[in-house]
Motif scaffolding. Structure first.
Motif, PDB file in Angstrom:
ATOM      1  N   TYR A 170      18.270   0.145  76.511  1.00  0.00           N
ATOM      2  CA  TYR A 170      19.342  -0.097  77.476  1.00  0.00           C
ATOM      3  C   TYR A 170      19.997  -1.456  77.204  1.00  0.00           C
ATOM      4  O   TYR A 170      21.233  -1.576  77.187  1.00  0.00           O
ATOM      5  CB  TYR A 170      18.775  -0.055  78.899  1.00  0.00           C
ATOM      6  CG  TYR A 170      19.779   0.339  79.951  1.00  0.00           C
ATOM      7  CD1 TYR A 170      20.968  -0.363  80.107  1.00  0.00           C
ATOM      8  CD2 TYR A 170      19.544   1.415  80.795  1.00  0.00           C
ATOM      9  CE1 TYR A 170      21.894   0.007  81.075  1.00  0.00           C
ATOM     10  CE2 TYR A 170      20.468   1.793  81.754  1.00  0.00           C
ATOM     11  CZ  TYR A 170      21.636   1.071  81.893  1.00  0.00           C
ATOM     12  OH  TYR A 170      22.555   1.436  82.848  1.00  0.00           O
TER      13      TYR A 170
ATOM     14  N   GLY B 178      26.116   3.996  79.794  1.00  0.00           N
ATOM     15  CA  GLY B 178      25.164   3.409  80.727  1.00  0.00           C
ATOM     16  C   GLY B 178      24.768   4.365  81.841  1.00  0.00           C
ATOM     17  O   GLY B 178      23.604   4.420  82.241  1.00  0.00           O
TER      18      GLY B 178
ATOM     19  N   THR C 225      21.004   5.630  82.726  1.00  0.00           N
ATOM     20  CA  THR C 225      20.432   5.424  84.061  1.00  0.00           C
ATOM     21  C   THR C 225      19.934   6.739  84.639  1.00  0.00           C
ATOM     22  O   THR C 225      18.855   6.792  85.243  1.00  0.00           O
ATOM     23  CB  THR C 225      21.480   4.798  84.996  1.00  0.00           C
ATOM     24  OG1 THR C 225      22.018   3.621  84.390  1.00  0.00           O
ATOM     25  CG2 THR C 225      20.842   4.411  86.322  1.00  0.00           C
TER      26      THR C 225
ATOM     27  N   GLY D 132      16.724   7.468  82.967  1.00  0.00           N
ATOM     28  CA  GLY D 132      15.634   6.653  83.500  1.00  0.00           C
ATOM     29  C   GLY D 132      15.079   7.214  84.788  1.00  0.00           C
ATOM     30  O   GLY D 132      13.857   7.264  84.986  1.00  0.00           O
TER      31      GLY D 132
ATOM     32  N   TRP E 298      12.966   7.565  90.602  1.00  0.00           N
ATOM     33  CA  TRP E 298      14.128   6.761  91.000  1.00  0.00           C
ATOM     34  C   TRP E 298      13.798   5.278  91.109  1.00  0.00           C
ATOM     35  O   TRP E 298      14.636   4.440  90.756  1.00  0.00           O
ATOM     36  CB  TRP E 298      14.691   7.269  92.326  1.00  0.00           C
ATOM     37  CG  TRP E 298      13.816   6.979  93.522  1.00  0.00           C
ATOM     38  CD1 TRP E 298      12.861   7.798  94.050  1.00  0.00           C
ATOM     39  CD2 TRP E 298      13.835   5.799  94.340  1.00  0.00           C
ATOM     40  NE1 TRP E 298      12.262   7.197  95.130  1.00  0.00           N
ATOM     41  CE2 TRP E 298      12.850   5.974  95.342  1.00  0.00           C
ATOM     42  CE3 TRP E 298      14.574   4.618  94.316  1.00  0.00           C
ATOM     43  CZ2 TRP E 298      12.587   5.002  96.311  1.00  0.00           C
ATOM     44  CZ3 TRP E 298      14.317   3.655  95.284  1.00  0.00           C
ATOM     45  CH2 TRP E 298      13.348   3.852  96.267  1.00  0.00           C
TER      46      TRP E 298
ATOM     47  N   GLY F 226      15.141   3.006  88.221  1.00  0.00           N
ATOM     48  CA  GLY F 226      16.174   2.076  88.655  1.00  0.00           C
ATOM     49  C   GLY F 226      15.853   0.645  88.276  1.00  0.00           C
ATOM     50  O   GLY F 226      16.721  -0.098  87.805  1.00  0.00           O
TER      51      GLY F 226
ATOM     52  N   ALA G 148      16.336   0.189  84.543  1.00  0.00           N
ATOM     53  CA  ALA G 148      17.754   0.160  84.188  1.00  0.00           C
ATOM     54  C   ALA G 148      18.394  -1.175  84.574  1.00  0.00           C
ATOM     55  O   ALA G 148      19.198  -1.729  83.821  1.00  0.00           O
ATOM     56  CB  ALA G 148      18.486   1.315  84.867  1.00  0.00           C
TER      57      ALA G 148
ATOM     58  N   THR H  81      23.301   1.293  90.078  1.00  0.00           N
ATOM     59  CA  THR H  81      22.192   1.696  89.226  1.00  0.00           C
ATOM     60  C   THR H  81      21.222   2.604  89.965  1.00  0.00           C
ATOM     61  O   THR H  81      20.809   3.655  89.448  1.00  0.00           O
ATOM     62  CB  THR H  81      21.435   0.457  88.702  1.00  0.00           C
ATOM     63  OG1 THR H  81      22.326  -0.352  87.935  1.00  0.00           O
ATOM     64  CG2 THR H  81      20.255   0.862  87.833  1.00  0.00           C
TER      65      THR H  81
ATOM     66  N   SER I 145      20.112   6.451  89.421  1.00  0.00           N
ATOM     67  CA  SER I 145      18.696   6.698  89.180  1.00  0.00           C
ATOM     68  C   SER I 145      18.146   7.747  90.147  1.00  0.00           C
ATOM     69  O   SER I 145      17.345   8.607  89.766  1.00  0.00           O
ATOM     70  CB  SER I 145      17.907   5.391  89.324  1.00  0.00           C
ATOM     71  OG  SER I 145      16.542   5.590  89.020  1.00  0.00           O
TER      72      SER I 145
END
Length: 204
Positions: free
Chosen positions: A17, A28, A32, A35, A41, A45, A48, A135, A139
């Motif tokens: 990342y 991106g 995310t 991820g 999450w 998160g 990320a 983000t 996520s």
């Protein structure tokens, strides 16, 4: 395999990342989502946010030194003046606004503060705080995709269906609580620019 090498996988994800941000590679949002799907999450998160902040800091260091003059020469005068005015009035608030509200692309906001003299601390804190809402919204949505697959697998197991038949999704499996929360978070995120612009216009 992911569970047995969880720390290493998260570390590699953060490095990937950070590298994508440092090189201004688009995608991106996809990273995310991935991820959230891979790590859940919360940890998705966090990873990320760490990766994006590290990548942004690398850009800051590069543009504050070797690339400073090159960037200042290439940026349009009108756009550069707009950035200079905003950072001159209140660098932290202006950069935080640019991170929360995507007025300009993320990569462009990474490039400009260094050459215009924004301090390292202000840049890092505003970036870290400002990217958290977006983000985590992505996520959560990514984690919701994992819940869809889990729900489909549970349905197949309960009905005694062969594994190969589980490749065909049942539409009812899509509407899991996790995915619904993710979509709600993205919807709220989409309203942020409107709310922030309205707040900035309020008389004091």
């Amino acid at each position: 395999m992911l569970a047995s090498h969880w720390v290493l996988t998260v570390a590699l994800y953060i490095v990937l990342y950070a590298a994508s941000v440092a090189l201004s590679v688009p995608g991106g949002a996809v990273l995310t989502l991935a991820g959230g799907f891979l790590f859940g999450w919360l940890w998705g998160g966090v990873a990320a946010v760490v990766g994006a902040t590290l990548g942004a800091v690398i850009v800051y260091v590069a543009t504050r030194s070797a690339l400073r003059n090159l960037l200042l020469d290439r940026l349009e005068d009108t756009r550069l003046d707009r950035f200079r005015k905003g950072f001159g009035e209140n660098a932290f608030s202006y950069l935080l606004f640019l991170r929360v509200v995507p007025v300009f692309p993320f990569w462009l906001v990474n490039l400009v503060p260094g050459p215009l003299g924004v301090s390292f601390r202000t840049y890092t804190l505003a970036t870290l705080i400002g990217i958290i809402p977006g983000t985590f919204a992505f996520s959560i949505a990514g984690a919701g995709l994992d819940s869809v697959i889990a729900a489909q697998g549970a349905r197949c197991a309960a009905e005694g269906m062969p594994r190969e038949n589980c490749l065909h999704f049942d539409a009812t499996s899509i509407f899991t609580p996790e995915l619904i929360v993710g979509f709600i978070a993205l919807g709220v995120l989409a309203l942020v620019p409107v709310l922030v612009k309205r707040y900035r216009r309020r008389p004091y």
